[in-house]
Design an enzyme around this catalytic site. Structure first.
Site, PDB file in Angstrom:
ATOM      1  N   HIS A 208      59.586  47.380  41.431  1.00  0.00           N
ATOM      2  CA  HIS A 208      58.404  47.168  41.988  1.00  0.00           C
ATOM      3  C   HIS A 208      57.343  47.898  40.290  1.00  0.00           C
ATOM      4  O   HIS A 208      57.797  49.134  41.077  1.00  0.00           O
ATOM      5  CB  HIS A 208      58.147  47.143  42.958  1.00  0.00           C
ATOM      6  CG  HIS A 208      56.312  46.588  43.186  1.00  0.00           C
ATOM      7  ND1 HIS A 208      55.387  45.446  43.976  1.00  0.00           N
ATOM      8  CD2 HIS A 208      54.931  47.578  42.344  1.00  0.00           C
ATOM      9  CE1 HIS A 208      54.026  45.925  44.353  1.00  0.00           C
ATOM     10  NE2 HIS A 208      53.872  46.233  42.952  1.00  0.00           N
TER      11      HIS A 208
ATOM     12  N   ARG B 263      40.708  47.214  42.249  1.00  0.00           N
ATOM     13  CA  ARG B 263      40.354  48.196  42.257  1.00  0.00           C
ATOM     14  C   ARG B 263      40.876  49.911  41.914  1.00  0.00           C
ATOM     15  O   ARG B 263      42.934  49.389  41.330  1.00  0.00           O
ATOM     16  CB  ARG B 263      40.433  48.433  43.586  1.00  0.00           C
ATOM     17  CG  ARG B 263      41.716  48.242  44.395  1.00  0.00           C
ATOM     18  CD  ARG B 263      41.791  48.075  45.120  1.00  0.00           C
ATOM     19  NE  ARG B 263      42.811  46.966  46.053  1.00  0.00           N
ATOM     20  CZ  ARG B 263      44.053  48.105  46.084  1.00  0.00           C
ATOM     21  NH1 ARG B 263      44.279  49.421  45.878  1.00  0.00           N
ATOM     22  NH2 ARG B 263      45.450  47.250  46.049  1.00  0.00           N
TER      23      ARG B 263
ATOM     24  N   LYS C 173      53.089  33.590  50.222  1.00  0.00           N
ATOM     25  CA  LYS C 173      52.445  34.429  50.641  1.00  0.00           C
ATOM     26  C   LYS C 173      51.052  34.149  50.482  1.00  0.00           C
ATOM     27  O   LYS C 173      50.698  33.049  49.932  1.00  0.00           O
ATOM     28  CB  LYS C 173      52.772  35.537  48.807  1.00  0.00           C
ATOM     29  CG  LYS C 173      53.655  35.584  48.435  1.00  0.00           C
ATOM     30  CD  LYS C 173      54.411  35.622  47.290  1.00  0.00           C
ATOM     31  CE  LYS C 173      53.571  37.442  47.109  1.00  0.00           C
ATOM     32  NZ  LYS C 173      54.001  38.342  46.074  1.00  0.00           N
TER      33      LYS C 173
ATOM     34  N   LYS D 258      45.244  35.400  44.585  1.00  0.00           N
ATOM     35  CA  LYS D 258      46.869  35.794  43.736  1.00  0.00           C
ATOM     36  C   LYS D 258      47.361  33.813  43.271  1.00  0.00           C
ATOM     37  O   LYS D 258      47.404  34.363  42.408  1.00  0.00           O
ATOM     38  CB  LYS D 258      47.723  36.119  44.931  1.00  0.00           C
ATOM     39  CG  LYS D 258      47.110  37.817  45.122  1.00  0.00           C
ATOM     40  CD  LYS D 258      48.250  37.970  46.915  1.00  0.00           C
ATOM     41  CE  LYS D 258      47.557  39.543  46.596  1.00  0.00           C
ATOM     42  NZ  LYS D 258      46.238  39.662  46.108  1.00  0.00           N
TER      43      LYS D 258
ATOM     44  N   GLU E 210      56.997  31.456  46.218  1.00  0.00           N
ATOM     45  CA  GLU E 210      57.217  31.800  44.927  1.00  0.00           C
ATOM     46  C   GLU E 210      58.753  32.308  45.113  1.00  0.00           C
ATOM     47  O   GLU E 210      58.986  32.402  46.485  1.00  0.00           O
ATOM     48  CB  GLU E 210      56.801  33.592  44.754  1.00  0.00           C
ATOM     49  CG  GLU E 210      54.988  33.342  43.649  1.00  0.00           C
ATOM     50  CD  GLU E 210      55.238  35.254  43.652  1.00  0.00           C
ATOM     51  OE1 GLU E 210      53.861  34.698  43.078  1.00  0.00           O
ATOM     52  OE2 GLU E 210      55.789  36.009  43.646  1.00  0.00           O
TER      53      GLU E 210
END
Length: 454
Positions: free
Chosen positions: A208, A292, A158, A116, A200
């Site tokens: 979202h 995926r 994160k 990420k 972040e």
């Protein structure tokens, strides 16, 4: 040589993949743990191989055992589903080295965009908006505090290898940051084998929104519009819908193009999802890419008519995408409820056990992806999801009404589920108006508790 596919997963997604493969005339091999020996995917596959004990680490996450099962049964492809090994670039490297097709992107793509922190850098290089945060990984709590002070609280700590809502802490002060930093790293190390973190800025009350993309090895790329996944509990999605009620055509087009730009920049092949946050001013920010198939892919299939799993298989076997961007239109509205074995009023604690009886809803525009049946024992070792209930109707309001009826008629006896909780959400004015955000479930829980105590 006849194509033969190993499905490196369990539950409803294994059943979903087996059905798609059979429709394409592809022979299937299931793998299973001892806890899953009576699971539906084991019964539906042409062949099944036990790969170990109950714990995922001893079975579905054991790369050597999964690969050995594929080699020993003569499979020429592996579909990973979601979770488990699906985004593990080391596993994909092993599959590639054995000349077996991986139904997904290359190990190189996963390595590039699956991390990420690295994904943020790639997005930034391609002028795709990202949430303000650290430039790469943050090795120590002291380094993290410097970043947090620079961008201002609240911030999110994160895990760079995180996913499924795990490995995320939201903090509002230096003290909270110091306390959460090592805890988040340990959680990430335990769940993903990698404790590396990045920072972040936390955007309050966002939507979202994710864009489904798909590309083939011939350089063709298409996006399949958006899914709204703002209805989350503990950072894990619970209800998804498509299209989103907050996107207009201009913003939809901008986000679709941004997602395709990112995919093309890393020569991404197969299905993937580019996730964004959208704030109240309709600004969007890239957060991550999932390399995926997603749990919530059915809502996209319902509004576009594209069978994403079949396309994945065709692409893995070297075929071109069967459609162009101009062929894909949004038609109608779809909503998916994840039916879980859990108690929503006890912090969504899992409730495994024996299903005495089950009655599925039906009718036009109702789809159920599941692996459960009467007498099935829900094991305590894996995710608590039992089924995905998906409805499709011409408008959002009609889809909500259809979901209410479907939930009313969905009966699972023997264990606790979240069916009733989801039913109540379908009557909530905030949800009906489509003005909810990622903080909805927290507020809704308080509302249910207050009503219970009256």
């Amino acid at each position: 040589m006849k194509n033969k596919l190993l499905i490196a997963n369990r539950g409803e997604i294994a059943v979903r993949i087996i059905r798609a493969a059979k429709e394409l005339g592809i022979e299937t091999v299931a793998v299973y743990s001892k806890a899953d020996e009576d699971s539906l995917h084991v019964k539906l596959a042409d062949q099944a191989v036990c790969i170990g004990e109950n714990l995922a680490s001893d079975s579905y996450l054991n790369m050597n055992r999964v690969l050995s099962a594929a080699i020993s049964t003569g499979c020429n492809a592996i579909h990973p589903g979601y979770g488990f090994l699906s985004e593990k670039h080391e596993f994909v490297e092993m599959v590639e080295s054995c000349q077996i097709k991986f139904v997904g992107p290359t190990s190189k793509s996963i390595k590039l965009i699956g991390d990420k922190s690295s994904a943020r850098t790639i997005a930034k290089q391609n002028h795709i908006p990202i949430v303000e945060g650290s430039d790469g990984l943050v090795p120590t709590v002291e380094d993290g505090l410097i970043v947090a002070k620079k961008i201002g609280y609240p911030v999110m700590i994160k895990a760079t290898s995180g996913g499924g809502g795990r490995g995320i802490s939201i903090v509002g002060s230096d003290e909270e940051f110091k306390s959460a930093f090592s805890r988040t790293s340990l959680e990430a190390l335990s769940n993903f084998g990698d404790g590396a973190l990045y920072i972040e800025k936390f955007i309050e009350s966002p939507r979202h929104i994710e864009i489904q993309i798909i590309g083939d090895s011939l350089g063709n790329y298409v996006h399949l519009f958006e899914r709204d996944c703002s209805m989350q509990r503990r950072n894990q999605k619970m209800i998804e819908e498509a299209p989103s009620s907050v996107l207009n055509d201009i913003l939809r087009r901008k986000m679709g193009l941004a997602a395709l730009k990112l995919a093309k920049s890393i020569e991404y092949v197969n299905a993937g999802t580019v996730e964004f946050l959208v704030d109240r001013k309709q600004n969007f920010y890239f957060i991550e890419m999932n390399t995926r198939i997603q749990v919530e892919h059915p809502v996209t299939e319902m509004i576009t008519g594209v069978d994403i799993v079949k396309e994945q298989l065709r692409i893995a076997y070297g075929k071109a995408l069967s459609f162009k961007q101009r062929d894909v239109k949004i038609k109608g509205h779809a909503i998916e409820c994840r039916i879980n074995a859990e108690n929503p009023m006890k912090n969504f604690i899992p409730t495994p056990g024996n299903i005495k009886n089950v009655i599925f809803p039906g009718g036009m525009g109702i789809r159920i992806d599941t692996h459960i049946y009467p007498g099935y024992d829900v094991p305590p070792f894996y995710d608590s999801m039992l089924a995905k209930l998906v409805v499709y109707a011409p408008t959002r309001l009609e889809a909500i009404k259809k979901m209410r009826v479907a939930l009313e008629q969905f009966v699972i006896e023997g264990i606790e589920t979240n069916i009733e909780y989801q039913y109540l959400i379908m009557y909530n004015p905030e949800f009906i108006k489509g003005v909810y955000d990622t903080g909805f479930i927290q507020r809704f829980n308080r509302l249910v508790e207050e009503n219970k105590n009256e």
